[in-house]
Design an enzyme around this catalytic site. Structure first.
Site, PDB file in Angstrom:
ATOM      1  CG  ASP A 154      -2.158   0.910   1.004  1.00  0.00           C
ATOM      2  OD1 ASP A 154      -2.207   1.613  -0.029  1.00  0.00           O
ATOM      3  OD2 ASP A 154      -3.042   0.940   1.881  1.00  0.00           O
ATOM      4  CB  SER A 155       0.371   4.441  -1.654  1.00  0.00           C
ATOM      5  OG  SER A 155      -0.852   4.783  -1.018  1.00  0.00           O
ATOM      6  N   GLY A 156       0.874   4.112   1.599  1.00  0.00           N
ATOM      7  CA  GLY A 156       1.182   4.900   2.781  1.00  0.00           C
ATOM      8  C   GLY A 156       0.199   6.035   3.013  1.00  0.00           C
ATOM      9  N   GLY A 157      -0.508   6.424   1.973  1.00  0.00           N
ATOM     10  CA  GLY A 157      -1.477   7.507   2.115  1.00  0.00           C
ATOM     11  C   GLY A 157      -2.490   7.185   3.197  1.00  0.00           C
ATOM     12  CG  ASP A 209      -5.342   6.492  -1.775  1.00  0.00           C
ATOM     13  OD1 ASP A 209      -4.266   6.286  -1.178  1.00  0.00           O
ATOM     14  OD2 ASP A 209      -6.380   5.870  -1.490  1.00  0.00           O
ATOM     15  CD  GLN A 232     -10.117   7.054  -1.844  1.00  0.00           C
ATOM     16  OE1 GLN A 232     -11.154   7.115  -1.173  1.00  0.00           O
ATOM     17  NE2 GLN A 232      -9.108   6.253  -1.496  1.00  0.00           N
ATOM     18  N   GLY A 239     -11.471   3.995   0.159  1.00  0.00           N
ATOM     19  CA  GLY A 239     -12.451   4.839   0.834  1.00  0.00           C
ATOM     20  C   GLY A 239     -13.714   4.137   1.279  1.00  0.00           C
ATOM     21  CG  ASP A 279      -6.054  -5.249   2.222  1.00  0.00           C
ATOM     22  OD1 ASP A 279      -6.629  -4.558   1.364  1.00  0.00           O
ATOM     23  OD2 ASP A 279      -5.735  -4.809   3.346  1.00  0.00           O
ATOM     24  CB  CYS A 300     -10.617 -25.855   9.573  1.00  0.00           C
ATOM     25  SG  CYS A 300      -9.154 -24.884   9.171  1.00  0.00           S
ATOM     26  CB  CYS A 359      -5.549 -24.752   9.507  1.00  0.00           C
ATOM     27  SG  CYS A 359      -6.046 -24.531  11.225  1.00  0.00           S
ATOM     28  CB  CYS A 415      -8.583 -27.373  12.671  1.00  0.00           C
ATOM     29  SG  CYS A 415      -9.271 -25.735  12.947  1.00  0.00           S
ATOM     30  CG  HIS A 458      -8.769 -21.529  12.520  1.00  0.00           C
ATOM     31  ND1 HIS A 458      -9.246 -22.637  11.850  1.00  0.00           N
ATOM     32  CD2 HIS A 458      -9.819 -20.686  12.680  1.00  0.00           C
ATOM     33  CE1 HIS A 458     -10.538 -22.471  11.633  1.00  0.00           C
ATOM     34  NE2 HIS A 458     -10.923 -21.302  12.126  1.00  0.00           N
TER      35      HIS A 458
HETATM   36  N1  PRF Z   1      -6.526   3.881   0.310  1.00  0.00           N
HETATM   37  C1  PRF Z   1      -5.343   3.224   0.493  1.00  0.00           C
HETATM   38  N2  PRF Z   1      -5.245   2.142   1.290  1.00  0.00           N
HETATM   39  C2  PRF Z   1      -6.352   1.715   1.924  1.00  0.00           C
HETATM   40  C3  PRF Z   1      -7.599   2.348   1.777  1.00  0.00           C
HETATM   41  C4  PRF Z   1      -7.707   3.490   0.923  1.00  0.00           C
HETATM   42  O1  PRF Z   1      -8.755   4.110   0.724  1.00  0.00           O
HETATM   43  C5  PRF Z   1      -8.507   1.633   2.592  1.00  0.00           C
HETATM   44  C6  PRF Z   1      -9.940   1.933   2.794  1.00  0.00           C
HETATM   45  N3  PRF Z   1     -10.666   0.834   3.299  1.00  0.00           N
HETATM   46  C7  PRF Z   1      -7.775   0.608   3.192  1.00  0.00           C
HETATM   47  N4  PRF Z   1      -6.494   0.668   2.783  1.00  0.00           N
HETATM   48  N5  PRF Z   1      -4.251   3.668  -0.127  1.00  0.00           N
HETATM   49 ZN    ZN Z   2      -8.342 -24.421  11.266  1.00  0.00          ZN
END
Ligand code: PRF
Ligand code: ZN
Length: 377
Positions: A97-100, A151, A195, A222, A272, A310, A312, A315, A341
């Site tokens: 993820d970008s960090g935003g 973003d 967004q 978002g 995710d 399950c 795993c 389990c 699990h």
């Molecule tokens: N932007 C970015 N990462 C995210 C989100 C987003 O809007 C969200 C929103 N559920 C989770 N992770 N860059």
């Molecule tokens: Zn399990």
């Protein structure tokens, strides 16, 4: 041919069932079968679970975080160790993820301008600046297979005017990210992020603007930012099926098992969420019979496995009584066994979805889960 010669970024759809899709996304570290759930490894580790165990439960790709890894141990340090794959001993795909989003959710002190976002570190209060160019440079150092653009994740309850101005800036940031790593510059893929808050027309506007820019995939950001679930589903149902058909679609930070099925039903391919790992550490476990709170006294002498359906390690080898005991005693193994699990449950959910799409039985699969995990809308 044993060698994988498909170009990174190639996305093939093999079957559809309604809006749900079964696909394969090729990356530099191998193929990903979609729909896919991606375990979250914020700090370059999926909390309490080793890469060996992640593979055993069928993780195809994991997440990493630009924000955390930039602050500690530093993206340049990781680059000097050969990148995040080598550093963390994970040889399958990684999405960063970008960090935003992390800046917006973790930092109370931040300043957003057209240039980027200034923030203070949650670790030591030091000042930092993320521009679109900077977050791409960091993700290049990390060597992730899929990079996300910078973003602004607009929280729930912002007005229309703010949301519109923000999404337009997010588009300009997305263009700057692409310019910093044009199509064909290397093996890393880049996804744009839609967004537009909870206004359908603004979501469409964001989608139109972003799809003018050639990304290898498109994400919906978002959502799951504190809104009522019906509001989230309303946007998801509106925008999900409108995303480009021929590119992978990623719903960021969502969600519960039913949210994921709702996403798949609306054409989303990638998910995710920290829910399985975070809940595991709190003793909340997902099973084929519903949620289990392992600390409850009713499990004190329960010799049965957590989930008889399950496969795993947890389990196959431990009783609820034992899992309750180590949870109560605050033993570290509790986090490990519970996380293995819960992750397996989410990975199995998307495996079942892939199988169901292939067989045209996705609606039946949803009904099965809705019988156990109560639908909200
Ligand atoms: N932007 C970015 N990462 C995210 C989100 C987003 O809007 C969200 C929103 N559920 C989770 N992770 N860059
Ligand atoms: Zn399990």
């Amino acid at each position: 041919m044993t060698e994988n010669t498909t170009k990174p970024g190639t996305f093939k759809i093999h079957a559809t069932d309604g809006n749900a899709r079964l696909g394969t996304l090729t990356t530099a570290h191998g193929d990903i079968e979609t729909p896919v759930y991606m375990p979250v490894g914020t700090q370059g580790t999926v909390k309490a679970v080793s890469p060996r165990d992640l593979k055993e439960i069928g993780s195809q790709i994991i997440l990493g975080n630009t924000y955390h890894l930039y602050l500690r141990p530093g993206d340049e340090l990781i680059a000097r160790r050969g990148g995040l794959h080598k550093f963390s001993n994970w040889d399958r795909p990684i999405l960063t993820d970008s960090g935003g989003f992390q800046v917006f959710s973790l930092e109370s002190i931040r300043k957003i301008t057209e240039q980027g976002v200034e923030f203070r570190s949650y670790l030591d209060g030091s000042k930092h600046f993320f521009s679109p160019e900077k977050v791409i440079s960091i993700q290049k150092n990390l060597g992730s297979d899929i990079m996300m653009v910078l973003d602004e994740c607009v929280g729930y309850g912002n007005d229309r005017e703010y949301t519109e101005r923000s999404l337009e800036m997010t588009t300009r940031w997305a263009q700057r990210c692409r310019d910093a790593y044009p199509v064909g510059s290397g093996d890393q893929l880049m996804f744009g992020i839609i967004q537009g808050g909870f206004h359908k027309d603004l979501r469409e506007k964001s989608l139109e603007q972003l799809t003018e820019i050639p990304f290898e995939g498109y994400a919906i950001g978002g959502l799951s930012v504190g809104e009522p679930i019906p509001d989230m589903y309303d946007i998801l149902r509106h925008i999900g099926p409108k995303l480009p058909q021929d590119k992978p679609r990623y719903l960021m930070g969502v969600g519960t098992p039913l949210d994921i099925l709702e996403g798949i039903a609306n054409g989303v391919d990638m998910f995710d969420c920290v829910l399985p790992t975070r809940n595991a550490r709190n003793g909340t476990l997902y099973t084929s019979q519903g949620k289990v709170n392992i600390k409850r006294a009713q499990y004190r002498e329960d010799d049965s496995p957590l989930d008889p359906n399950c496969d795993c390690y947890t389990c196959r080898n431990f009783s609820k009584a034992y899992l309750r005991h180590i949870y109560t005693a605050k033993e570290l193994l509790s986090s490990q066994l519970n996380s293995i699990h819960n992750l397996r449950f989410f990975l199995n959910l998307t495996e079942q979805a892939r199988e169901a799409i292939k067989n045209g039985t996705f609606a039946d699969l949803r009904k099965k889960y809705e019988a156990v995990y109560e639908p909200v809308v």
